[in-house]
Scaffold this motif. Structure first.
Motif, PDB file in Angstrom:
ATOM      1  N   ILE A   1       0.952  -1.154  -0.130  1.00 45.13           N
ATOM      2  CA  ILE A   1       0.068   0.000   0.018  1.00 45.13           C
ATOM      3  C   ILE A   1       0.748   1.189  -0.070  1.00 45.13           C
ATOM      4  CG2 ILE A   1      -1.968   1.395   1.279  1.00 45.13           C
ATOM      5  CD1 ILE A   1      -2.836  -1.326   2.535  1.00 45.13           C
ATOM      6  N   ILE A   2       0.623   2.283  -0.818  1.00 46.35           N
ATOM      7  CA  ILE A   2       1.373   3.425  -1.075  1.00 46.35           C
ATOM      8  C   ILE A   2       0.229   4.469  -0.670  1.00 46.35           C
ATOM      9  CG2 ILE A   2       2.934   4.839  -2.451  1.00 46.35           C
ATOM     10  CD1 ILE A   2       3.490   2.443  -3.914  1.00 46.35           C
ATOM     11  N   ALA A   3       0.617   5.162   0.502  1.00 47.76           N
ATOM     12  CA  ALA A   3      -0.238   6.157   0.906  1.00 47.76           C
ATOM     13  C   ALA A   3       0.340   7.540   1.508  1.00 47.76           C
ATOM     14  CB  ALA A   3      -1.491   5.581   2.009  1.00 47.76           C
ATOM     15  N   LYS A   4       0.525   8.540   0.761  1.00 50.12           N
ATOM     16  CA  LYS A   4       1.313   9.523   1.671  1.00 50.12           C
ATOM     17  C   LYS A   4       0.842  10.061   2.900  1.00 50.12           C
ATOM     18  CE  LYS A   4       3.501  13.956  -0.078  1.00 50.12           C
ATOM     19  NZ  LYS A   4       3.816  14.757  -1.266  1.00 50.12           N
ATOM     20  N   ALA A   5      -0.578  10.198   3.009  1.00 48.27           N
ATOM     21  CA  ALA A   5      -1.265  10.507   4.080  1.00 48.27           C
ATOM     22  C   ALA A   5      -1.386   9.181   5.034  1.00 48.27           C
ATOM     23  CB  ALA A   5      -2.297  11.421   3.823  1.00 48.27           C
TER      24      ALA A   5
END
Length: 391
Positions: free
Chosen positions: A9-13
């Protein structure tokens, strides 16, 4: 090892001490860890080191960029961010490097990129092109770019054009799209040519205790930022008139920052029945919010429909007994109110707001457990898992 169980999972926030988007991402990941057998690796941006370590979750942090913070604080930040947006940012560059290594080392079967911000999807484009057999699912917390949303949301034409092209590449190349609102899916279908499977999955409630021991009567409470797009004189006038006309209504408690225009309108109309408390720690804000019977959700004054699903609904249904939602008749919240008790919706006009508040004050209907069920972590986790396995 079954690669289908390994998800990146790539999630900046991320991290519940930050924005509403970050809170929701934290809740979703917690739900997946608790109620599925997925092994999750997360790439995120963070400037804190005290995130709780969890089983089946490995986190890679990318240091927060100066311009991300700068853009939030300065008037010309949005324009600056639009310029910076045209180049690859540190989060994107570092994220690509880390993701490449993780894909190989962990036999990743699925990547899920999360917006907003959109940066994670830019990483997904590169990783998918290099690993065509890996499944790519995108999550859109809101429609992006905002130029696709109804007025009053808007962007400058140059920015909107660039962002549209980026969104087009992502939407037309990924294999799955998740969004909280069915109306976002409608906008995606009408503006792009997606080949992906699409599903709407509601936001997720947190594991908090219900704090409704005592209730202070006569007030409605709003917790969260009141941004420029959500401001309209109709709300201020409605609060002022209703407080003067109805002895059972005392006013609005506002927890959280407000745009300066909101305070200007309060002063203009000499409205003494809106009480702004400013930013408070989450635990304090929750305790204050729970002391009032009616929670308020304010969407922007969109005339036709709302493509959004405000995450604030997941807090209100746990902390308050009733919900007043200012939202178009065609919206997730309006649909929700037609199915469940204790949800009172109205459009963004003075008379409609007054009537809705009175109805909530006098009604015996309260939020019931069945309305919470669709937001429960185990239900959200099941929906995500079924969708991932269907790609």
């Amino acid at each position: 090892m079954n690669s289908n169980k390994n998800i990146l999972i790539i999630a900046k926030a991320y991290n519940s001490n930050k924005s509403a988007r970050a809170i929701q991402m934290t809740r979703v990941i917690n739900a997946l860890i608790s109620f599925t057998d997925l092994s999750i690796t997360l790439i995120t941006e963070s400037n804190v080191n005290d995130i709780e370590k969890k089983k089946n979750l490995e986190v890679y942090y990318i240091k927060q960029e100066l311009f991300s913070f700068f853009g939030k604080k300065k008037m010309f930040g949005m324009l600056l961010n639009d310029i910076i947006f045209l180049r690859k940012q540190t989060f994107i560059n570092n994220g690509i490097t880390i993701a490449r290594r993780i894909i190989k080392e962990k036999n990743i079967g699925t990547i899920m990129t999360v917006s907003t911000p959109f940066d994670a999807h830019s990483i997904g484009l590169v990783i998918k092109s290099e690993n065509p057999k890996v499944k790519w699912i995108t999550f859109f917390s809101d429609i992006w770019p905002l130029s696709l949303a109804p007025k009053p949301y808007d962007e400058n034409k140059f920015s909107a054009r660039i962002k549209y092209k980026k969104a087009q590449k992502v939407i037309e190349q990924c294999e799955g799209i998740i969004t909280p609102s069915i109306y976002t899916i409608d906008i995606i279908k009408s503006n792009f040519k997606p080949f992906a499977k699409m599903i709407s999955v509601p936001h997720c409630i947190g594991n908090r205790s219900i704090l409704r021991d005592k209730v202070i009567p006569g007030f409605i409470v709003h917790s969260g930022i009141i941004s420029k797009e959500r401001i309209n004189e109709a709300l201020i006038i409605a609060i002022k008139e209703l407080a003067a006309e109805n002895p059972n209504f005392k006013g609005l408690i506002q927890i959280g920052p407000v745009h300066k225009q909101f305070q200007k309108l309060i002063n203009k109309h000499k409205c003494s029945n809106i009480f702004t408390l400013g930013h408070l720690p989450e635990i304090v804000a929750n305790n204050i919010q729970s002391q009032f019977e009616i929670g308020l959700i304010i969407e922007a004054p969109m005339k036709e429909l709302s493509p959004f699903m405000p995450s604030k609904i997941t807090d209100i249904i746990q902390l308050n007994r009733k919900v007043v939602s200012i939202t178009p008749s065609k919206s997730v919240l309006s649909d929700f109110s037609r199915k469940y008790k204790g949800i009172f919706c109205c459009e963004y006009t003075k008379d409609a707001i007054k009537q809705c508040i009175v109805e909530a004050l006098t009604s015996d209907e309260i939020i019931s457990n069945d309305s919470m069920d669709i937001f429960r972590p185990e239900i959200i986790a099941e929906s995500y898992l079924k969708f991932i396995n269907s790609i």
